[in-house]
Design a protein around this motif. Sequence first.
Motif, PDB file in Angstrom:
ATOM      1  N   LEU A 208      13.431 -26.255  36.250  1.00  0.00           N
ATOM      2  CA  LEU A 208      15.125 -26.831  36.231  1.00  0.00           C
ATOM      3  C   LEU A 208      14.572 -28.227  36.080  1.00  0.00           C
ATOM      4  N   GLN A 209      13.701 -29.365  36.677  1.00  0.00           N
ATOM      5  CA  GLN A 209      13.766 -30.494  37.337  1.00  0.00           C
ATOM      6  C   GLN A 209      14.410 -30.695  36.003  1.00  0.00           C
ATOM      7  N   ALA A 210      13.928 -31.044  34.508  1.00  0.00           N
ATOM      8  CA  ALA A 210      14.493 -31.237  33.492  1.00  0.00           C
ATOM      9  C   ALA A 210      15.946 -31.503  33.104  1.00  0.00           C
ATOM     10  N   MET A 211      16.826 -30.206  33.641  1.00  0.00           N
ATOM     11  CA  MET A 211      17.949 -30.038  32.806  1.00  0.00           C
ATOM     12  C   MET A 211      18.593 -30.695  34.555  1.00  0.00           C
ATOM     13  N   ALA A 212      18.160 -31.009  35.122  1.00  0.00           N
ATOM     14  CA  ALA A 212      18.804 -31.500  36.775  1.00  0.00           C
ATOM     15  C   ALA A 212      18.841 -32.817  36.659  1.00  0.00           C
ATOM     16  N   LYS A 213      17.692 -33.321  35.981  1.00  0.00           N
ATOM     17  CA  LYS A 213      17.603 -34.741  35.664  1.00  0.00           C
ATOM     18  C   LYS A 213      19.127 -35.023  34.853  1.00  0.00           C
ATOM     19  N   GLN A 214      18.682 -34.674  33.858  1.00  0.00           N
ATOM     20  CA  GLN A 214      19.847 -34.540  32.858  1.00  0.00           C
ATOM     21  C   GLN A 214      21.229 -34.623  33.402  1.00  0.00           C
ATOM     22  N   TYR A 215      21.465 -33.879  34.916  1.00  0.00           N
ATOM     23  CA  TYR A 215      22.987 -33.638  34.375  1.00  0.00           C
ATOM     24  C   TYR A 215      22.830 -34.359  35.948  1.00  0.00           C
ATOM     25  N   ASP A 216      21.652 -35.850  36.061  1.00  0.00           N
ATOM     26  CA  ASP A 216      21.912 -35.919  36.994  1.00  0.00           C
ATOM     27  C   ASP A 216      21.822 -35.482  38.480  1.00  0.00           C
ATOM     28  N   MET A 217      21.363 -34.937  38.484  1.00  0.00           N
ATOM     29  CA  MET A 217      21.341 -34.184  39.702  1.00  0.00           C
ATOM     30  C   MET A 217      20.523 -33.724  40.550  1.00  0.00           C
ATOM     31  N   LYS A 218      19.778 -33.546  42.377  1.00  0.00           N
ATOM     32  CA  LYS A 218      18.783 -33.961  42.866  1.00  0.00           C
ATOM     33  C   LYS A 218      18.588 -32.385  43.050  1.00  0.00           C
ATOM     34  N   LEU A 219      17.616 -32.102  42.476  1.00  0.00           N
ATOM     35  CA  LEU A 219      16.510 -30.644  42.824  1.00  0.00           C
ATOM     36  C   LEU A 219      16.184 -30.771  44.250  1.00  0.00           C
ATOM     37  N   GLU A 220      16.756 -29.716  45.215  1.00  0.00           N
ATOM     38  CA  GLU A 220      15.472 -29.738  46.638  1.00  0.00           C
ATOM     39  C   GLU A 220      14.646 -28.556  46.396  1.00  0.00           C
ATOM     40  N   LEU A 221      13.962 -27.961  46.668  1.00  0.00           N
ATOM     41  CA  LEU A 221      13.448 -27.027  47.039  1.00  0.00           C
ATOM     42  C   LEU A 221      12.970 -26.693  48.899  1.00  0.00           C
ATOM     43  N   HIS A 222      13.472 -25.864  49.021  1.00  0.00           N
ATOM     44  CA  HIS A 222      13.714 -25.461  50.605  1.00  0.00           C
ATOM     45  C   HIS A 222      12.552 -23.479  51.038  1.00  0.00           C
ATOM     46  N   ILE A 223      11.233 -24.366  50.701  1.00  0.00           N
ATOM     47  CA  ILE A 223      10.248 -22.496  50.958  1.00  0.00           C
ATOM     48  C   ILE A 223       9.166 -23.221  52.352  1.00  0.00           C
ATOM     49  N   GLY A 224      10.102 -23.762  53.100  1.00  0.00           N
ATOM     50  CA  GLY A 224       8.925 -24.195  54.647  1.00  0.00           C
ATOM     51  C   GLY A 224       9.373 -22.812  55.699  1.00  0.00           C
ATOM     52  N   GLY A 225       7.912 -22.669  56.019  1.00  0.00           N
ATOM     53  CA  GLY A 225       7.906 -20.848  56.692  1.00  0.00           C
ATOM     54  C   GLY A 225       6.857 -21.282  56.005  1.00  0.00           C
ATOM     55  N   LYS A 226       6.387 -19.151  56.712  1.00  0.00           N
ATOM     56  CA  LYS A 226       5.781 -18.595  56.441  1.00  0.00           C
ATOM     57  C   LYS A 226       6.542 -16.894  55.883  1.00  0.00           C
ATOM     58  N   TYR A 227       5.910 -16.721  55.089  1.00  0.00           N
ATOM     59  CA  TYR A 227       6.369 -15.435  54.366  1.00  0.00           C
ATOM     60  C   TYR A 227       5.406 -14.895  53.117  1.00  0.00           C
ATOM     61  N   GLU A 228       5.752 -13.631  54.014  1.00  0.00           N
ATOM     62  CA  GLU A 228       5.176 -12.705  53.621  1.00  0.00           C
ATOM     63  C   GLU A 228       5.215 -12.882  51.733  1.00  0.00           C
ATOM     64  N   PRO A 229       4.157 -12.446  51.069  1.00  0.00           N
ATOM     65  CA  PRO A 229       3.791 -12.054  49.566  1.00  0.00           C
ATOM     66  C   PRO A 229       5.558 -10.892  49.239  1.00  0.00           C
ATOM     67  N   VAL A 230       6.383 -10.620  48.384  1.00  0.00           N
ATOM     68  CA  VAL A 230       7.533  -9.327  48.207  1.00  0.00           C
ATOM     69  C   VAL A 230       6.595  -8.795  46.741  1.00  0.00           C
ATOM     70  N   MET A 231       7.415  -7.344  47.283  1.00  0.00           N
ATOM     71  CA  MET A 231       7.167  -6.887  46.388  1.00  0.00           C
ATOM     72  C   MET A 231       8.014  -6.945  44.862  1.00  0.00           C
ATOM     73  N   ALA A 232       7.575  -7.515  43.796  1.00  0.00           N
ATOM     74  CA  ALA A 232       8.311  -7.918  42.371  1.00  0.00           C
ATOM     75  C   ALA A 232       7.744  -7.253  41.202  1.00  0.00           C
ATOM     76  N   HIS A 233       8.577  -7.559  40.186  1.00  0.00           N
ATOM     77  CA  HIS A 233       8.383  -7.780  38.843  1.00  0.00           C
ATOM     78  C   HIS A 233       7.771  -9.591  37.586  1.00  0.00           C
ATOM     79  N   ARG A 234       6.650 -10.204  38.915  1.00  0.00           N
ATOM     80  CA  ARG A 234       6.841 -11.788  38.895  1.00  0.00           C
ATOM     81  C   ARG A 234       7.609 -12.485  37.324  1.00  0.00           C
ATOM     82  N   ALA A 235       7.156 -11.500  36.232  1.00  0.00           N
ATOM     83  CA  ALA A 235       8.065 -12.495  35.547  1.00  0.00           C
ATOM     84  C   ALA A 235       9.152 -11.773  35.631  1.00  0.00           C
ATOM     85  N   GLY A 236       9.259 -10.902  35.599  1.00  0.00           N
ATOM     86  CA  GLY A 236      11.590 -10.579  36.266  1.00  0.00           C
ATOM     87  C   GLY A 236      11.998 -11.954  37.077  1.00  0.00           C
ATOM     88  N   LEU A 237      11.406 -11.880  38.102  1.00  0.00           N
ATOM     89  CA  LEU A 237      12.395 -12.375  38.924  1.00  0.00           C
ATOM     90  C   LEU A 237      12.142 -13.618  39.116  1.00  0.00           C
TER      91      LEU A 237
END
Lengths: 237, 126
Positions: free
Chosen positions: A96-125
């Motif tokens: 998403l970074q390129a698009m956020a930059k194009q739209y002059d927006m700041k993209l933040e990533l909040h992934i702090g903390g420890k999370y166990e894996p989830v059951m998901a379809h990786r490509a789908g998610l």
Amino acid sequence: MQYTGATHSEEALRLLASVAEQLKFPLTSILRKAELGTLTGDLSLVDANAIQMHANAALTLVDSYLLGLQLLSSQQSLPLEPVSVSSLLVDVAHELQAMAKQYDMKLELHIGGKYEPVMAHRAGLRAALVSLGYALVESYPHAGGHIRLAVHRTPHGIVTGVYGDYQQINAAQWRTALDLKGKAAQPFTALTGNAGAGLFVAEAILQAMETRLRVSKYQKQKGLATTLQPSQQLHFV
Amino acid sequence: MANVLFIEPDKGLGGTYVQAFEHAGHTVHMAATAEEAIMTVDEQRPDVVVMELQLPGHNGVAFLHEFRSYNDWSDIPVIINTYITPAKMDQARAALKTDLGVTVIMYKPRTTLQRLISTVNEQVRA
């Protein structure tokens, strides 16, 4: 044209899938032509980046739509696997970074903390979150805004989604938009000036994974997110 | 620099590949069908083949079966650059690599010219 009955609906879906498949051809040509322009010096980097960003966004929507169709029409249950949401969000942010930059927006990533894996379809998610992200960046009302990709834990599971200063996003409007999906030209008037296809594609992919997209709140910001269940198998390990 | 054969049915996109690869110093040959590709391999003996799997007439898999049946061509690396999505390619991936000697499989819409050029360079050096 009005379609009635299952046969016509299936025909319409197949036709739409063919259209989507075929749209990849010109979009790929545009992407490669723009890149060639920068290699040969016939096109400025700024112009090439803008062209590539729009073509990439359209291609992502097409790819996600086709993946959603494939997942929804799959006769077998989806092959779910343990997925690390934090590392998936890093990947989504990169997309998403390129698009956020194009739209002059700041993209933040909040992934702090420890999370166990989830059951998901990786490509789908991944496709659902990218689609959601593109749709929300595009619909952001002003430049210079912040958009946040985040994961956090609630008593119901691990929640991940895209958040921002969407003052008018609420559960009732989202439900109305889902009811109007495919019927109105602008089903989610509070958020997007277009058909909001990226939001509905994300919702369709998540439905195939037996989860939903819901209005969510994270650190005073509103957004759309999904709740995923931790992988029990790995939990015991 | 390498002698590259593209098997690409889309002439517009094919033209872009030719320009990019020539700009990178390679010699490029173009074939739009499997039949044309066999003739071009025979005449030009490319160092590497970059191909779409979805071709008019004989499809890419039929081409690969014929291509790999000739001993002289068994060591030519083949890169698949296709519109078939990675999710759909999953089942065929192992067979293409093991039985038909495909070295790399790429999803065309997401494969930049620079990445394709560097992949070809790596295959030629290998």
